[in-house]
Design a protein around this motif. Structure first.
Motif, PDB file in Angstrom:
ATOM      1  N   MET A   1       0.857  -1.195   0.000  1.00 13.27           N
ATOM      2  CA  MET A   1       0.000   0.000   0.000  1.00 13.27           C
ATOM      3  C   MET A   1       0.893   1.245   0.000  1.00 13.27           C
ATOM      4  SD  MET A   1      -2.815   1.240   2.822  1.00 13.27           S
ATOM      5  CE  MET A   1      -3.757  -0.256   2.619  1.00 13.27           C
ATOM      6  N   SER A   2       0.563   2.206  -0.855  1.00 10.74           N
ATOM      7  CA  SER A   2       1.384   3.404  -0.966  1.00 10.74           C
ATOM      8  C   SER A   2       1.156   4.341   0.219  1.00 10.74           C
ATOM      9  CB  SER A   2       1.082   4.142  -2.268  1.00 10.74           C
ATOM     10  OG  SER A   2      -0.250   4.618  -2.273  1.00 10.74           O
ATOM     11  N   LEU A   3       2.166   5.161   0.492  1.00  6.34           N
ATOM     12  CA  LEU A   3       2.052   6.226   1.490  1.00  6.34           C
ATOM     13  C   LEU A   3       1.552   7.456   0.755  1.00  6.34           C
ATOM     14  CD1 LEU A   3       2.840   6.830   4.551  1.00  6.34           C
ATOM     15  CD2 LEU A   3       4.789   8.054   3.566  1.00  6.34           C
ATOM     16  N   LYS A   4       0.423   7.986   1.164  1.00  4.69           N
ATOM     17  CA  LYS A   4      -0.205   9.081   0.425  1.00  4.69           C
ATOM     18  C   LYS A   4       0.101  10.412   1.104  1.00  4.69           C
ATOM     19  CE  LYS A   4      -3.820   6.393  -1.776  1.00  4.69           C
ATOM     20  NZ  LYS A   4      -3.142   5.094  -1.525  1.00  4.69           N
ATOM     21  N   ILE A   5       0.551  11.352   0.264  1.00  6.24           N
ATOM     22  CA  ILE A   5       1.066  12.649   0.730  1.00  6.24           C
ATOM     23  C   ILE A   5       0.137  13.766   0.311  1.00  6.24           C
ATOM     24  CG2 ILE A   5       3.020  14.255   0.618  1.00  6.24           C
ATOM     25  CD1 ILE A   5       3.693  11.554   1.890  1.00  6.24           C
ATOM     26  N   GLY A   6      -0.049  14.727   1.214  1.00  7.28           N
ATOM     27  CA  GLY A   6      -0.712  15.979   0.889  1.00  7.28           C
ATOM     28  C   GLY A   6       0.268  17.118   1.098  1.00  7.28           C
ATOM     29  N   LEU A   7       0.408  17.982   0.096  1.00  9.18           N
ATOM     30  CA  LEU A   7       1.352  19.098   0.165  1.00  9.18           C
ATOM     31  C   LEU A   7       0.633  20.399   0.489  1.00  9.18           C
ATOM     32  CD1 LEU A   7       3.693  18.649  -2.962  1.00  9.18           C
ATOM     33  CD2 LEU A   7       4.282  18.271  -0.568  1.00  9.18           C
ATOM     34  N   LEU A   8       1.123  21.109   1.482  1.00  5.20           N
ATOM     35  CA  LEU A   8       0.677  22.475   1.755  1.00  5.20           C
ATOM     36  C   LEU A   8       1.727  23.423   1.198  1.00  5.20           C
ATOM     37  CD1 LEU A   8      -0.519  22.125   5.472  1.00  5.20           C
ATOM     38  CD2 LEU A   8      -1.958  22.289   3.436  1.00  5.20           C
ATOM     39  N   GLY A   9       1.462  23.966   0.021  1.00  4.76           N
ATOM     40  CA  GLY A   9       2.415  24.858  -0.618  1.00  4.76           C
ATOM     41  C   GLY A   9       3.127  24.193  -1.772  1.00  4.76           C
ATOM     42  N   LEU A  10       3.226  24.910  -2.889  1.00  4.20           N
ATOM     43  CA  LEU A  10       3.943  24.406  -4.062  1.00  4.20           C
ATOM     44  C   LEU A  10       4.857  25.491  -4.621  1.00  4.20           C
ATOM     45  CD1 LEU A  10       1.514  22.193  -6.197  1.00  4.20           C
ATOM     46  CD2 LEU A  10       3.810  21.612  -5.426  1.00  4.20           C
ATOM     47  N   GLY A  11       5.589  26.126  -3.711  1.00  5.84           N
ATOM     48  CA  GLY A  11       6.579  27.095  -4.133  1.00  5.84           C
ATOM     49  C   GLY A  11       7.871  26.404  -4.528  1.00  5.84           C
ATOM     50  N   THR A  12       8.980  27.048  -4.273  1.00  7.14           N
ATOM     51  CA  THR A  12      10.280  26.515  -4.680  1.00  7.14           C
ATOM     52  C   THR A  12      10.534  25.130  -4.106  1.00  7.14           C
ATOM     53  OG1 THR A  12      11.178  28.742  -4.838  1.00  7.14           O
ATOM     54  CG2 THR A  12      12.755  26.951  -4.650  1.00  7.14           C
ATOM     55  N   VAL A  13      10.364  24.976  -2.790  1.00  9.44           N
ATOM     56  CA  VAL A  13      10.649  23.688  -2.151  1.00  9.44           C
ATOM     57  C   VAL A  13       9.564  22.672  -2.470  1.00  9.44           C
ATOM     58  CG1 VAL A  13      11.064  22.518   0.045  1.00  9.44           C
ATOM     59  CG2 VAL A  13      11.968  24.820  -0.328  1.00  9.44           C
ATOM     60  N   GLY A  14       8.315  23.111  -2.517  1.00 10.48           N
ATOM     61  CA  GLY A  14       7.235  22.197  -2.848  1.00 10.48           C
ATOM     62  C   GLY A  14       7.405  21.602  -4.235  1.00 10.48           C
ATOM     63  N   ALA A  15       7.706  22.464  -5.205  1.00  5.44           N
ATOM     64  CA  ALA A  15       7.933  21.971  -6.566  1.00  5.44           C
ATOM     65  C   ALA A  15       9.154  21.056  -6.598  1.00  5.44           C
ATOM     66  CB  ALA A  15       8.121  23.146  -7.522  1.00  5.44           C
ATOM     67  N   GLY A  16      10.179  21.404  -5.840  1.00  2.00           N
ATOM     68  CA  GLY A  16      11.371  20.557  -5.772  1.00  2.00           C
ATOM     69  C   GLY A  16      11.065  19.190  -5.198  1.00  2.00           C
ATOM     70  N   THR A  17      10.178  19.146  -4.198  1.00  2.00           N
ATOM     71  CA  THR A  17       9.794  17.867  -3.589  1.00  2.00           C
ATOM     72  C   THR A  17       9.063  16.985  -4.597  1.00  2.00           C
ATOM     73  OG1 THR A  17       9.655  18.888  -1.394  1.00  2.00           O
ATOM     74  CG2 THR A  17       8.455  16.819  -1.724  1.00  2.00           C
ATOM     75  N   VAL A  18       8.168  17.583  -5.380  1.00  2.00           N
ATOM     76  CA  VAL A  18       7.480  16.826  -6.430  1.00  2.00           C
ATOM     77  C   VAL A  18       8.495  16.259  -7.421  1.00  2.00           C
ATOM     78  CG1 VAL A  18       5.831  16.952  -8.336  1.00  2.00           C
ATOM     79  CG2 VAL A  18       5.353  18.163  -6.193  1.00  2.00           C
ATOM     80  N   LYS A  19       9.463  17.096  -7.823  1.00  2.00           N
ATOM     81  CA  LYS A  19      10.475  16.651  -8.788  1.00  2.00           C
ATOM     82  C   LYS A  19      11.290  15.486  -8.245  1.00  2.00           C
ATOM     83  CE  LYS A  19      11.269  21.052 -11.189  1.00  2.00           C
ATOM     84  NZ  LYS A  19      12.263  22.115 -11.457  1.00  2.00           N
ATOM     85  N   VAL A  20      11.757  15.609  -7.006  1.00  2.00           N
ATOM     86  CA  VAL A  20      12.591  14.550  -6.431  1.00  2.00           C
ATOM     87  C   VAL A  20      11.812  13.244  -6.334  1.00  2.00           C
ATOM     88  CG1 VAL A  20      13.801  13.796  -4.348  1.00  2.00           C
ATOM     89  CG2 VAL A  20      14.132  16.125  -5.197  1.00  2.00           C
ATOM     90  N   LEU A  21      10.590  13.312  -5.867  1.00  2.00           N
ATOM     91  CA  LEU A  21       9.784  12.092  -5.730  1.00  2.00           C
ATOM     92  C   LEU A  21       9.484  11.455  -7.082  1.00  2.00           C
ATOM     93  CD1 LEU A  21       7.279  13.168  -2.921  1.00  2.00           C
ATOM     94  CD2 LEU A  21       8.969  11.335  -2.778  1.00  2.00           C
ATOM     95  N   ARG A  22       9.293  12.279  -8.120  1.00  2.00           N
ATOM     96  CA  ARG A  22       8.981  11.723  -9.434  1.00  2.00           C
ATOM     97  C   ARG A  22      10.246  11.222 -10.145  1.00  2.00           C
ATOM     98  NH1 ARG A  22       3.746  12.281 -10.725  1.00  2.00           N
ATOM     99  NH2 ARG A  22       2.529  14.084 -10.021  1.00  2.00           N
ATOM    100  N   GLU A  23      11.331  11.983 -10.065  1.00  2.00           N
ATOM    101  CA  GLU A  23      12.544  11.615 -10.798  1.00  2.00           C
ATOM    102  C   GLU A  23      13.260  10.414 -10.180  1.00  2.00           C
ATOM    103  OE1 GLU A  23      14.979  15.073 -11.114  1.00  2.00           O
ATOM    104  OE2 GLU A  23      13.485  16.205 -12.285  1.00  2.00           O
ATOM    105  N   ASN A  24      13.122  10.242  -8.868  1.00  2.00           N
ATOM    106  CA  ASN A  24      13.818   9.150  -8.179  1.00  2.00           C
ATOM    107  C   ASN A  24      12.841   8.106  -7.640  1.00  2.00           C
ATOM    108  OD1 ASN A  24      16.146  10.645  -8.635  1.00  2.00           O
ATOM    109  ND2 ASN A  24      16.084  11.621  -6.627  1.00  2.00           N
ATOM    110  N   THR A  25      11.743   7.930  -8.350  1.00  2.00           N
ATOM    111  CA  THR A  25      10.664   7.067  -7.860  1.00  2.00           C
ATOM    112  C   THR A  25      11.140   5.665  -7.509  1.00  2.00           C
ATOM    113  OG1 THR A  25       8.979   8.279  -9.093  1.00  2.00           O
ATOM    114  CG2 THR A  25       8.451   6.015  -8.449  1.00  2.00           C
ATOM    115  N   ASP A  26      11.878   5.037  -8.403  1.00  2.00           N
ATOM    116  CA  ASP A  26      12.278   3.641  -8.172  1.00  2.00           C
ATOM    117  C   ASP A  26      13.169   3.512  -6.945  1.00  2.00           C
ATOM    118  OD1 ASP A  26      10.817   2.918 -10.381  1.00  2.00           O
ATOM    119  OD2 ASP A  26      12.546   2.798 -11.732  1.00  2.00           O
ATOM    120  N   ASP A  27      14.179   4.380  -6.844  1.00  2.00           N
ATOM    121  CA  ASP A  27      15.089   4.319  -5.694  1.00  2.00           C
ATOM    122  C   ASP A  27      14.353   4.600  -4.392  1.00  2.00           C
ATOM    123  OD1 ASP A  27      17.326   3.706  -7.210  1.00  2.00           O
ATOM    124  OD2 ASP A  27      17.864   5.810  -7.516  1.00  2.00           O
TER     125      ASP A  27
END
Length: 424
Positions: A1-27
């Motif tokens: 079962m996946s861990l489901k995340i809710g983000l409060l804010g999508l500024g510089t760090v929020g967008a960066g968090t989305v990128k890291v989670l998507r780009e390094n999904t397998d690892d």
């Protein structure tokens, strides 16, 4: 079962968090033991373009609904500020969700209340990204160095002021000029007060001291001085004497109590923190078992800070217990007048015989000895005198400055900064 995340804010760090989670999904999935999925994000204006791939993420402006959403396991607070962030974090915890935050002001000002709420509801609050960006300094204190008695933390934990002082030294530029450059490059906010006055670094230092010394969060005990009055002249004199000026954060524990201070400070040019330039951060931690350990890396930036955010999310996914700081020990704090250190003094004096004897006499009368001195002719019959003292209390230095300023031979104000003999 996946861990489901809710983000409060999508500024510089929020967008960066989305990128890291998507780009390094397998690892990340492999390390977390299960997929991590961002299902929802709340922002002020959903219509604004975002610097990340938002496919599969519900985007709206209803932060209250997000923290109550039964699908969400972890709320990641990246909105900044204190008042509204505090409300939402407490609501998320009360709704049975763990919280990951990069909000150092929130933790520094309301950490006790937030940690108690987390304990009451059996949840976790993780805040690695709140201090020193991509450097895992929180984990180092809570895990890697847990077997030590920590007596000192000293470092550069604000990239904006470090960039300013580094550029002032490299180019001989003045503060206002370099601040404008920092703002143009996005290193400083339009209102840079929190950075240049030491408030940001002070919040981070309070968090580190709580973790290192097991003491209550103590933002009311912080002593902060900004970098706005550091001049190119002082930077040049410091370099000539073998030092660099850094906006140094120091948390020190001794028999006299705890010191918490952020201020422009001379450090030996070969010290670890003296070699930290630009927007980078560097922290040295002194423990009775490990000795002195140094930590260096990017203190801010989308991906560097997101790296720390994702590390906390993975810890939550793994079920690693992230116990709140103990904050168990009551502690006394050293009054600023009793803080002991070496000092840098610069003054303009009448260039005539007997003046140095007068200055030396005033210092000697207060048991202040001189380690080094530079004297340079100035103009109009005046000379610039720079002194480095041996260690002495701040109270004695303050009294000496008052007596020196009262001398007819001393013209204008006296510049004073601390000097810390930090290790390489």
């Amino acid at each position: 079962m996946s861990l489901k995340i809710g983000l409060l804010g999508l500024g510089t760090v929020g967008a960066g968090t989305v990128k890291v989670l998507r780009e390094n999904t397998d690892d990340i999935t492999s390390r977390a033991g299960r997929p991590i999925e961002i299902v929802r994000a709340a922002v002020r204006d959903p219509a604004l373009p975002r610097d990340c791939d938002l496919s599969g993420i519900e985007l709206d402006s209803d932060a209250d609904a997000l923290v109550a959403d039964p699908r969400i396991d972890v709320v990641v607070e990246l909105m900044g500020g204190i008042g509204r962030a505090r409300e939402l974090v407490l609501a998320a915890l009360a709704n049975g969700k763990s919280v990951v935050t990069a909000n150092k002001a929130l933790i520094a000002e309301h950490g006790k209340e937030i940690f108690e709420c987390a304990q009451a509801h059996g949840q976790v609050v993780a805040f690695e990204a709140a201090v020193a960006g991509g450097i895992p300094i929180i984990k180092a204190l809570r895990e890697g160095l847990v077997g030590n008695r920590i007596d000192q933390i000293a470092g550069i934990i604000n990239g904006t002021t470090n960039f300013i002082l580094s550029r002032m030294e490299a180019d001989g530029a003045d503060f206002a000029e370099v601040l404008a450059e920092a703002q143009a490059k996005g290193y400083a906010e339009a209102d840079p007060t929190f950075d240049v006055e030491g408030i940001d670094a002070g919040h981070k230092l309070a968090i580190l001291a709580t973790l290192a010394f097991d003491i209550p969060l103590a933002t009311d005990q912080l002593h902060t001085i900004g970098v706005g009055k550091v001049s190119a002249e002082d930077i040049s004199f410091a370099r000539e004497l073998g030092y660099r000026i850094k906006h140094l954060a120091v948390a020190r524990r001794s028999e006299a109590g705890v010191e918490l201070r952020v201020e422009p400070t001379l450090v030996p040019k070969n010290a670890f923190v003296a070699k930290v330039d630009g927007v980078m951060n560097g922290v040295s931690i002194s423990g009775n078992a490990v000795g002195t350990a140094g930590f260096y890396g990017p203190g801010a930036g989308a991906l560097a800070t997101a790296s720390a955010v994702v590390a906390d999310i993975v810890d939550v996914a793994l079920g690693h217990a992230i116990a709140p700081p103990a904050m168990a020990q009551e502690v006394s704090f050293v009054p600023q007048s009793a803080v002991v250190s070496a000092h840098y003094l610069r003054m303009r004096v009448t260039d005539q015989s007997g003046v140095m004897k007068t200055i030396s006499g005033i210092l000697a009368g207060l048991d202040i000895s001189i380690e080094a001195m530079v004297q340079k002719e100035s103009s109009e019959g005046q000379a610039e005198v720079v002194l480095i003292t041996h260690e002495v209390s701040t109270g004695a230095i303050t009294q000496a400055m008052d007596e020196l300023a009262a001398c007819d031979a001393v013209h204008g104000g006296i510049v004073q900064m601390r000097l810390e003999h930090l290790s390489e």
